[in-house]
Design an enzyme around this catalytic site. Structure first.
Site, PDB file in Angstrom:
ATOM      1  CG  ASP A   1      -5.452 -57.070  70.988  1.00 44.19           C
ATOM      2  OD1 ASP A   1      -4.277 -56.644  70.920  1.00 44.19           O
ATOM      3  OD2 ASP A   1      -6.181 -57.193  69.991  1.00 44.19           O
TER       4      ASP A   1
ATOM      5  CG  LEU B   1      -6.244 -47.109  69.765  1.00 43.55           C
ATOM      6  CD1 LEU B   1      -6.657 -45.782  70.375  1.00 43.55           C
ATOM      7  CD2 LEU B   1      -4.721 -47.210  69.717  1.00 43.55           C
TER       8      LEU B   1
ATOM      9  CD  GLU C   1     -11.548 -60.422  69.798  1.00 51.74           C
ATOM     10  OE1 GLU C   1     -11.610 -59.795  70.872  1.00 51.74           O
ATOM     11  OE2 GLU C   1     -11.721 -59.895  68.684  1.00 51.74           O
TER      12      GLU C   1
ATOM     13  CG  ASP D   1      -0.702 -61.869  69.175  1.00 51.28           C
ATOM     14  OD1 ASP D   1      -0.557 -62.001  67.945  1.00 51.28           O
ATOM     15  OD2 ASP D   1      -1.732 -61.355  69.685  1.00 51.28           O
TER      16      ASP D   1
ATOM     17  N   GLY E   1     -12.289 -49.603  65.783  1.00 47.24           N
ATOM     18  CA  GLY E   1     -11.680 -49.603  64.454  1.00 47.24           C
ATOM     19  C   GLY E   1     -10.404 -48.784  64.375  1.00 47.24           C
TER      20      GLY E   1
ATOM     21  CE1 TYR F   1      -4.287 -60.113  63.744  1.00 51.44           C
ATOM     22  CE2 TYR F   1      -5.499 -62.181  63.805  1.00 51.44           C
ATOM     23  CZ  TYR F   1      -4.603 -61.300  64.378  1.00 51.44           C
ATOM     24  OH  TYR F   1      -4.015 -61.614  65.582  1.00 51.44           O
TER      25      TYR F   1
HETATM   26  C1  GLA Z   1      -4.716 -57.603  66.609  1.00 53.15           C
HETATM   27  C2  GLA Z   1      -4.923 -58.947  67.289  1.00 53.15           C
HETATM   28  C3  GLA Z   1      -3.736 -59.281  68.185  1.00 53.15           C
HETATM   29  C4  GLA Z   1      -2.412 -59.131  67.462  1.00 53.15           C
HETATM   30  C5  GLA Z   1      -2.342 -57.802  66.731  1.00 53.15           C
HETATM   31  C6  GLA Z   1      -1.129 -57.702  65.845  1.00 53.15           C
HETATM   32  O1  GLA Z   1      -4.753 -56.574  67.522  1.00 53.15           O
HETATM   33  O2  GLA Z   1      -6.112 -58.938  68.048  1.00 53.15           O
HETATM   34  O3  GLA Z   1      -3.903 -60.578  68.709  1.00 53.15           O
HETATM   35  O4  GLA Z   1      -2.197 -60.198  66.600  1.00 53.15           O
HETATM   36  O5  GLA Z   1      -3.483 -57.589  65.906  1.00 53.15           O
HETATM   37  O6  GLA Z   1       0.011 -57.652  66.615  1.00 53.15           O
END
Ligand code: GLA
Length: 522
Positions: A189, A142, A177, A59, A139, A238
């Site tokens: 998300d 989801l 966010e 994304d 955590g 991340y």
């Molecule tokens: C998290 C991030 C999303 C996406 C996913 C991985 O959920 O919030 O934006 O990058 O990881 O696909």
């Protein structure tokens, strides 16, 4: 938020009820409504958690994703205030926060404050009393935070008499966010929480922001395997992955003979031509993004064609890529995917969400769903980790959260309790009776329809949650039985483990034993 083992706090109507009760308990049924105004009925906004079937870490590279909502939800009950303060009750944490517009709190309140701040840039959003109740576990990968943002955003707009196109609201929550909480995430998300439809996956193009609902079809079931290992985006690798993709893109821009806006513009040919110019780790990150976008397209087409085998293959290949090229998996996620892939009836599985912990998602033959869930749940504590669990991503028919996100009175207190009491009483006997005759006669279809349409229990529940009434549940039972009597489109079969195993040095269990090695070459 809530993870009650006995399920007493789970179930979406329960979250609506819990949020409403918490609002009145914390702030009184009148809030601070001016006496000239009659007490407003609370607005209740609901947003779901999500799993992502394919399309991990694409994304923020302008790529493609295929998420679907799970029937775990955040509910926010709200009443307007006469000033611009926010008083917020978090039922799951037993905490209350009072926020002035310039406050910058930490913890769960940061999400509420950030959403309000971003919305107020464009809309005169007033103060409100809010109460939050959720059964989206935190955590677990989801996306509980996006569900919270969307539910808060909807509630704040509704009590201020404002409205926004749903994609605009999703973008505002995404900004909240990124700017308010500091995760450099993409839009997956927030768009999932805003736009996923019940019983469907959402094909999401993160560049054009176009979406398309792809029905799961009657033959598909989905399981979530929570590894019990908490993942926290702010503290995981991340943001490192985001940086690595940026660095790879910068390098490719230097060597490529065409303009590149994002890694979305890179294809296999371009990567192969310039792989040597990239550091090896960057080359693997790009390979994941390029191949993952291809897999999302394949999975979308296969799902639309009802070819669940091909969707499952794309999921397994996605997991390998996330594990080996993108390196965002962990031993527990790998074990969860291996366990699922070996389970009869499972088409495919992969980690979902940011990774480094959290959950795996498995696509399962709908008829084998209960059996697969039981088998995975039984083996998970030993194979995956002591706190690992397995549950269906959505019951059929799924709860229609969008119907609750409107300004409307909530179900009369006590009535929604019938969901938890009357239906489970009737359902086992109903199923038992039907299964007795199911092999022999189509009579059971007629019986099920007749029972469902004459069912009195339906009358007690508020019509606004129309997709979750006892009558709907019993009708869906009828559909299920009818499907069993009809020849299947996709043959149900035991799939050999299709995942290429790799001995994982970090694994607590050590390399796979030869007996458990995959038998199907890929
Ligand atoms: C998290 C991030 C999303 C996406 C996913 C991985 O959920 O919030 O934006 O990058 O990881 O696909």
């Amino acid at each position: 938020m809530s993870r009650d083992a006995d399920g007493s706090n789970t179930g979406t109507p329960n979250q609506v009820e819990r949020a409403t009760v918490a609002l009145d308990a914390a702030f009184g049924p009148d809030g601070d409504a001016p006496s000239s105004r009659s007490t407003p009925a609370p607005t209740v906004a609901v947003a779901p958690g999500r799993v992502n079937l394919v399309g991990g870490h694409t994304d923020y590279n302008d790529g493609l994703c295929l998420p679907m909502a799970v029937d775990r939800h955040v509910a926010v009950a709200a009443r307007p205030r006469s000033d611009d303060r926010l008083r917020v009750r978090a039922a799951d944490f037993d905490e209350t926060a009072e926020l002035d517009p310039d406050d910058d709190p930490g913890g769960w309140a940061a999400y509420v404050a950030a959403v309000a701040r971003v919305l107020r840039e464009d809309d005169p959003v007033g103060g409100a009393d809010l109460a939050i109740a959720s059964d989206v576990p935190t955590g677990a990968g989801l996306s509980s935070s996006a569900a919270l943002e969307l539910a808060v955003g909807r509630a704040l707009l509704a009590v201020s008499g404002r409205d926004r196109p749903v994609a605009d609201l999703a973008l505002a929550c995404w900004r909240a966010e990124v700017e308010g909480v500091g995760v450099e995430c993409g839009i997956l998300d927030q768009f999932s929480a805003a736009l996923c439809e019940a019983d469907s996956a959402l094909f999401l193009d993160c560049r054009s922001r176009e979406t398309e609902s792809v029905p799961l079809g009657d033959d598909a079931g989905v399981l979530v395997i929570d590894t019990g290992v908490s993942h926290e985006l702010t503290e995981s690798g991340y943001n490192d992955r985001v940086r690595e993709c940026e660095a790879a893109l910068d390098r490719l821009r230097e060597v490529a003979d065409r303009g590149l806006d994002s890694l979305r513009d890179v294809d296999r040919a371009l990567l192969d031509a310039h792989a040597d110019a990239l550091e090896s780790v960057h080359s693997r990150r790009v390979r994941h993004v390029v191949t993952e976008n291809e897999r999302v397209r394949r999975a979308r087409d296969a799902l639309a064609a009802g070819d669940l085998d091909r969707v499952g293959d794309a999921m397994l290949a996605a997991h390998e890529s996330l594990r080996d090229d993108y390196e965002v998996s962990c031993p527990e996620l790998d074990a969860a995917v291996e366990l699922a892939a070996e389970t009869p009836g499972v088409y495919g599985a992969r980690m979902t969400g940011g990774g480094f912990g959290g959950s795996a998602v498995a696509l399962v033959d709908g008829d084998a769903l209960d059996r697969a869930e039981r088998a995975i749940r039984a083996a998970a504590p030993e194979r995956v980790g002591p706190d690992a669990t397995c549950s269906p991503a959505a019951r059929r028919p799924a709860f229609d959260w969008s119907a609750r996100s409107k300004r409307e009175p909530t179900a009369p207190r006590g009535v929604s309790g019938k969901i938890g009491t009357r239906v489970p009483c009737v359902l086992p006997w109903f199923r038992f009776g039907l299964r007795l005759v199911e092999q022999r006669s189509t009579l059971c279809c007629w019986l099920a329809e007749a029972y469902a349409s004459s069912n009195e229990a339906n009358r007690g529940f508020a019509g606004s949650t129309s997709r979750f009434t006892p009558r709907r549940i019993l009708s869906s039972e009828a559909r299920l039985i009818r499907r069993r009597l009809t020849p299947r489109r996709t043959a149900s079969r035991r799939r050999p483990c299709a995942l290429r195993r790799r001995p994982c040095p970090a694994s607590r269990r050590g390399p796979a034993s030869p007996e458990s090695r995959c038998t199907r070459p890929r």
